[in-house]
Motif scaffolding. Structure first.
Motif, PDB file in Angstrom:
ATOM      1  N   ALA A  38      -9.381 -15.941   9.024  1.00 42.07           N
ATOM      2  CA  ALA A  38      -9.334 -14.686   8.277  1.00 42.07           C
ATOM      3  C   ALA A  38      -8.341 -13.730   8.939  1.00 42.07           C
ATOM      4  N   PRO A  39      -7.728 -12.854   8.138  1.00 42.98           N
ATOM      5  CA  PRO A  39      -6.765 -11.909   8.710  1.00 42.98           C
ATOM      6  C   PRO A  39      -7.454 -10.798   9.496  1.00 42.98           C
ATOM      7  N   ASP A  40      -6.716 -10.253  10.432  1.00 44.52           N
ATOM      8  CA  ASP A  40      -7.148  -9.073  11.170  1.00 44.52           C
ATOM      9  C   ASP A  40      -7.246  -7.920  10.163  1.00 44.52           C
ATOM     10  N   PRO A  41      -8.246  -7.044  10.276  1.00 42.82           N
ATOM     11  CA  PRO A  41      -8.387  -5.945   9.313  1.00 42.82           C
ATOM     12  C   PRO A  41      -7.142  -5.067   9.201  1.00 42.82           C
ATOM     13  N   ARG A  42      -6.452  -4.829  10.313  1.00 44.29           N
ATOM     14  CA  ARG A  42      -5.239  -3.998  10.250  1.00 44.29           C
ATOM     15  C   ARG A  42      -4.141  -4.695   9.468  1.00 44.29           C
ATOM     16  N   ALA A  43      -4.002  -6.019   9.657  1.00 42.45           N
ATOM     17  CA  ALA A  43      -2.995  -6.774   8.912  1.00 42.45           C
ATOM     18  C   ALA A  43      -3.349  -6.802   7.427  1.00 42.45           C
ATOM     19  N   LEU A  44      -4.631  -6.911   7.131  1.00 35.40           N
ATOM     20  CA  LEU A  44      -5.082  -6.914   5.743  1.00 35.40           C
ATOM     21  C   LEU A  44      -4.767  -5.575   5.082  1.00 35.40           C
ATOM     22  N   ASP A  45      -5.093  -4.472   5.754  1.00 29.80           N
ATOM     23  CA  ASP A  45      -4.801  -3.148   5.200  1.00 29.80           C
ATOM     24  C   ASP A  45      -3.297  -2.954   5.024  1.00 29.80           C
ATOM     25  N   ALA A  46      -2.510  -3.396   5.983  1.00 32.00           N
ATOM     26  CA  ALA A  46      -1.049  -3.269   5.874  1.00 32.00           C
ATOM     27  C   ALA A  46      -0.523  -4.065   4.677  1.00 32.00           C
ATOM     28  N   ALA A  47      -1.063  -5.253   4.450  1.00 32.45           N
ATOM     29  CA  ALA A  47      -0.633  -6.069   3.309  1.00 32.45           C
ATOM     30  C   ALA A  47      -0.979  -5.379   1.989  1.00 32.45           C
ATOM     31  N   ILE A  48      -2.146  -4.750   1.913  1.00 36.59           N
ATOM     32  CA  ILE A  48      -2.547  -4.046   0.696  1.00 36.59           C
ATOM     33  C   ILE A  48      -1.619  -2.851   0.441  1.00 36.59           C
ATOM     34  N   VAL A  49      -1.335  -2.092   1.483  1.00 37.38           N
ATOM     35  CA  VAL A  49      -0.458  -0.928   1.331  1.00 37.38           C
ATOM     36  C   VAL A  49       0.954  -1.370   0.958  1.00 37.38           C
ATOM     37  N   ASP A  50       1.461  -2.406   1.606  1.00 35.05           N
ATOM     38  CA  ASP A  50       2.789  -2.916   1.262  1.00 35.05           C
ATOM     39  C   ASP A  50       2.823  -3.411  -0.177  1.00 35.05           C
ATOM     40  N   ALA A  51       1.761  -4.071  -0.622  1.00 40.44           N
ATOM     41  CA  ALA A  51       1.689  -4.571  -1.993  1.00 40.44           C
ATOM     42  C   ALA A  51       1.667  -3.414  -2.989  1.00 40.44           C
TER      43      ALA A  51
END
Length: 110
Positions: A38-51
């Motif tokens: 599973a992704p790190d929560p910070r990486a997940l949030d960054a991916a959502i914001v970038d998307a």
């Protein structure tokens, strides 16, 4: 003469022991996330914001923002941002990424 209020029961665990227990718990959570792919929560949030940014900008490239975006586009773009990534050197697993994204965008009831 002023009498101070009675002291509550002394803590059975020291602050230091609580901090160490917290560190151990968080370390175990991070390891479990890595083991699950599973992704790190910070990486997940960054991916959502970038998307979200990518979906709003669209393909115009002229600085104009789209007036609306479809949620499926944001989800698709976020998944794309996480594709091929790792967490602590461990490759992310598709199922774990989908579950983490779903939990982040629509958390299960507590």
């Amino acid at each position: 003469m002023m009498i101070s209020p009675p002291m509550p029961h002394p803590p059975t665990v020291s602050a230091r022991a609580r901090r160490e227990a917290d560190r151990d718990r968080k370390r175990a959570e991070r390891q479990a996330r890595r083991d699950a792919g599973a992704p790190d929560p910070r990486a997940l949030d960054a991916a959502i914001v970038d998307a979200l940014r990518d979906a709003l900008q669209g393909g115009s490239g002229h600085g104009a923002l789209r007036p609306y975006v479809q949620p499926r586009d944001i989800i698709r773009l976020a998944l794309g941002h996480l594709h091929g990534r790792t967490n602590g050197g461990v490759p992310l697993r598709r199922e774990a990424v989908h579950q983490a994204l779903a939990n982040r965008l629509a958390p299960p009831p507590a």
